[in-house]
Write a protein that holds these residues in place. Structure first.
Motif, PDB file in Angstrom:
ATOM      1  N   GLY A  76      43.284  41.284  54.180  1.00  0.00           N
ATOM      2  CA  GLY A  76      43.460  42.275  53.137  1.00  0.00           C
ATOM      3  C   GLY A  76      43.084  41.678  51.794  1.00  0.00           C
ATOM      4  N   VAL A  77      42.118  42.272  51.137  1.00  0.00           N
ATOM      5  CA  VAL A  77      41.694  41.812  49.814  1.00  0.00           C
ATOM      6  C   VAL A  77      42.411  42.706  48.803  1.00  0.00           C
ATOM      7  CG1 VAL A  77      39.760  41.378  48.270  1.00  0.00           C
ATOM      8  CG2 VAL A  77      39.480  41.065  50.743  1.00  0.00           C
ATOM      9  N   ILE A  78      43.298  42.093  48.048  1.00  0.00           N
ATOM     10  CA  ILE A  78      44.224  42.826  47.195  1.00  0.00           C
ATOM     11  C   ILE A  78      43.737  42.826  45.744  1.00  0.00           C
ATOM     12  CG2 ILE A  78      46.637  43.024  46.461  1.00  0.00           C
ATOM     13  CD1 ILE A  78      46.088  43.296  49.547  1.00  0.00           C
ATOM     14  N   ARG A  79      43.793  44.005  45.134  1.00  0.00           N
ATOM     15  CA  ARG A  79      43.415  44.156  43.723  1.00  0.00           C
ATOM     16  C   ARG A  79      44.496  43.528  42.845  1.00  0.00           C
ATOM     17  NH1 ARG A  79      43.463  49.364  43.629  1.00  0.00           N
ATOM     18  NH2 ARG A  79      45.619  49.483  42.948  1.00  0.00           N
ATOM     19  N   GLY A  80      44.096  42.588  42.005  1.00  0.00           N
ATOM     20  CA  GLY A  80      45.028  41.963  41.070  1.00  0.00           C
ATOM     21  C   GLY A  80      45.441  40.572  41.523  1.00  0.00           C
ATOM     22  N   GLU A  81      46.349  39.996  40.779  1.00  0.00           N
ATOM     23  CA  GLU A  81      46.784  38.638  41.036  1.00  0.00           C
ATOM     24  C   GLU A  81      47.971  38.629  42.004  1.00  0.00           C
ATOM     25  OE1 GLU A  81      46.317  39.959  37.905  1.00  0.00           O
ATOM     26  OE2 GLU A  81      44.299  39.096  37.865  1.00  0.00           O
ATOM     27  N   ARG A 139      45.920  38.017  56.713  1.00  0.00           N
ATOM     28  CA  ARG A 139      45.689  37.040  55.653  1.00  0.00           C
ATOM     29  C   ARG A 139      45.367  37.823  54.384  1.00  0.00           C
ATOM     30  NH1 ARG A 139      40.965  33.625  58.042  1.00  0.00           N
ATOM     31  NH2 ARG A 139      40.536  35.646  58.981  1.00  0.00           N
ATOM     32  N   LEU A 140      45.909  37.369  53.277  1.00  0.00           N
ATOM     33  CA  LEU A 140      45.691  38.057  52.012  1.00  0.00           C
ATOM     34  C   LEU A 140      44.808  37.221  51.089  1.00  0.00           C
ATOM     35  CD1 LEU A 140      49.323  39.306  51.236  1.00  0.00           C
ATOM     36  CD2 LEU A 140      47.483  40.531  52.415  1.00  0.00           C
ATOM     37  N   ALA A 141      43.951  37.914  50.366  1.00  0.00           N
ATOM     38  CA  ALA A 141      43.146  37.311  49.314  1.00  0.00           C
ATOM     39  C   ALA A 141      43.281  38.218  48.104  1.00  0.00           C
ATOM     40  CB  ALA A 141      41.682  37.212  49.740  1.00  0.00           C
ATOM     41  N   TYR A 142      43.149  37.655  46.933  1.00  0.00           N
ATOM     42  CA  TYR A 142      43.337  38.435  45.704  1.00  0.00           C
ATOM     43  C   TYR A 142      42.075  38.370  44.861  1.00  0.00           C
ATOM     44  CZ  TYR A 142      48.197  38.308  47.081  1.00  0.00           C
ATOM     45  OH  TYR A 142      49.354  38.448  47.787  1.00  0.00           O
ATOM     46  N   LEU A 143      41.731  39.497  44.278  1.00  0.00           N
ATOM     47  CA  LEU A 143      40.606  39.564  43.344  1.00  0.00           C
ATOM     48  C   LEU A 143      41.113  40.096  42.021  1.00  0.00           C
ATOM     49  CD1 LEU A 143      37.719  41.178  45.469  1.00  0.00           C
ATOM     50  CD2 LEU A 143      38.082  38.755  44.953  1.00  0.00           C
ATOM     51  N   ASP A 144      40.723  39.438  40.931  1.00  0.00           N
ATOM     52  CA  ASP A 144      41.092  39.983  39.626  1.00  0.00           C
ATOM     53  C   ASP A 144      40.463  41.367  39.507  1.00  0.00           C
ATOM     54  OD1 ASP A 144      38.475  39.854  37.930  1.00  0.00           O
ATOM     55  OD2 ASP A 144      38.590  37.907  38.950  1.00  0.00           O
ATOM     56  N   ARG A 145      40.971  42.163  38.607  1.00  0.00           N
ATOM     57  CA  ARG A 145      40.570  43.570  38.532  1.00  0.00           C
ATOM     58  C   ARG A 145      39.085  43.760  38.210  1.00  0.00           C
ATOM     59  NH1 ARG A 145      45.056  46.598  39.104  1.00  0.00           N
ATOM     60  NH2 ARG A 145      47.014  45.500  38.880  1.00  0.00           N
ATOM     61  N   ALA A 184      27.366  39.671  45.939  1.00  0.00           N
ATOM     62  CA  ALA A 184      27.984  38.399  45.558  1.00  0.00           C
ATOM     63  C   ALA A 184      29.439  38.315  46.040  1.00  0.00           C
ATOM     64  CB  ALA A 184      27.904  38.215  44.048  1.00  0.00           C
ATOM     65  N   VAL A 185      30.194  39.393  45.852  1.00  0.00           N
ATOM     66  CA  VAL A 185      31.603  39.392  46.274  1.00  0.00           C
ATOM     67  C   VAL A 185      31.699  39.343  47.802  1.00  0.00           C
ATOM     68  CG1 VAL A 185      33.764  40.706  46.281  1.00  0.00           C
ATOM     69  CG2 VAL A 185      32.421  40.515  44.171  1.00  0.00           C
ATOM     70  N   ILE A 186      30.899  40.146  48.485  1.00  0.00           N
ATOM     71  CA  ILE A 186      30.932  40.160  49.954  1.00  0.00           C
ATOM     72  C   ILE A 186      30.527  38.797  50.505  1.00  0.00           C
ATOM     73  CG2 ILE A 186      29.937  41.212  52.040  1.00  0.00           C
ATOM     74  CD1 ILE A 186      31.930  43.019  50.495  1.00  0.00           C
ATOM     75  N   GLU A 187      29.513  38.175  49.897  1.00  0.00           N
ATOM     76  CA  GLU A 187      29.078  36.843  50.345  1.00  0.00           C
ATOM     77  C   GLU A 187      30.194  35.818  50.159  1.00  0.00           C
ATOM     78  OE1 GLU A 187      25.825  33.514  48.998  1.00  0.00           O
ATOM     79  OE2 GLU A 187      25.193  35.625  48.972  1.00  0.00           O
ATOM     80  N   ALA A 188      30.887  35.869  49.027  1.00  0.00           N
ATOM     81  CA  ALA A 188      32.008  34.949  48.792  1.00  0.00           C
ATOM     82  C   ALA A 188      33.120  35.173  49.822  1.00  0.00           C
ATOM     83  CB  ALA A 188      32.540  35.131  47.371  1.00  0.00           C
TER      84      ALA A 188
END
Length: 193
Positions: A90-95, A113-119, A129-133
């Motif tokens: 789950g890629v979560i919006r925010g910190e 598993r959780l990952a976070y992306l800044d807004r 770029a984001v999908i590749e990362a």
């Protein structure tokens, strides 16, 4: 896909018994999609089942999706993973905020598993770029597209209408999100509550 333990299809339809409705000559039937499955209710099941089937057909072992910290979509994806043999991300919006809220605690308890992306980055979540990362961090995954699920919502709703409803051309459909109930008015009339 329909062999998910506890899956209740078709979801039951119950009639609302209310004197105001009877007095107005209106019959209200509630399609209890919240009862489809205790962990994957209603629209979540209808959106996810096609993505699960596609991911399985293509040989993926991991499902990845995006959502907010209180996302029902994140919870539902976390729930279906173990049922169908997928790991989930789950890629979560925010910190990240600790302790985790109940939604994210549930997702982690189901193995997500959780990952976070800044807004700012989250707004660009579908960029190459984001999908590749994300691929660099999590390896190969099937991306469950939130936008695609939204675009198909009306088609899914049309396919779920029972045959008795099709002739009722003047009916309206109202979604009551806080209760996750799809309310179908069989006889549409103006009623003041």
């Amino acid at each position: 896909m329909e062999d998910l333990a506890g899956l209740r299809l078709p979801s039951p339809v119950v009639e609302v018994d209310d004197e105001r409705l009877r007095a107005a000559g209106v019959r209200v039937l509630v399609k209890r999609d919240d009862l489809i499955h205790p962990e994957v209710p209603g629209d979540k099941w209808r959106k996810l089942k096609y993505n699960i089937a596609t991911a399985r057909d293509l040989g993926f072992e991991t499902l990845l999706t995006f959502g907010g910290a209180y996302s029902n979509h994140i919870q539902a994806t976390a729930a279906v993973g173990p049922y169908f043999g997928f790991s989930t991300v789950g890629v979560i919006r925010g910190e990240e905020h600790l302790p985790l809220n109940s939604s994210l605690q549930y997702a982690v308890s189901r193995g997500m598993r959780l990952a976070y992306l800044d807004r700012t980055t989250y707004r660009a979540k579908t960029s190459a770029a984001v999908i590749e990362a994300l691929h660099e961090e999590f390896g190969d995954f099937y991306l469950i597209p939130r936008e695609a699920a939204t675009r198909t919502r009306s088609a899914v709703a049309r396919s779920c209408r029972p045959s008795w409803m099709r002739p009722l051309m003047s009916c309206s459909v109202r979604l009551v999100p806080e209760e996750r109930l799809l309310v179908w008015l069989q006889l549409c009339d103006r009623i003041s509550w």
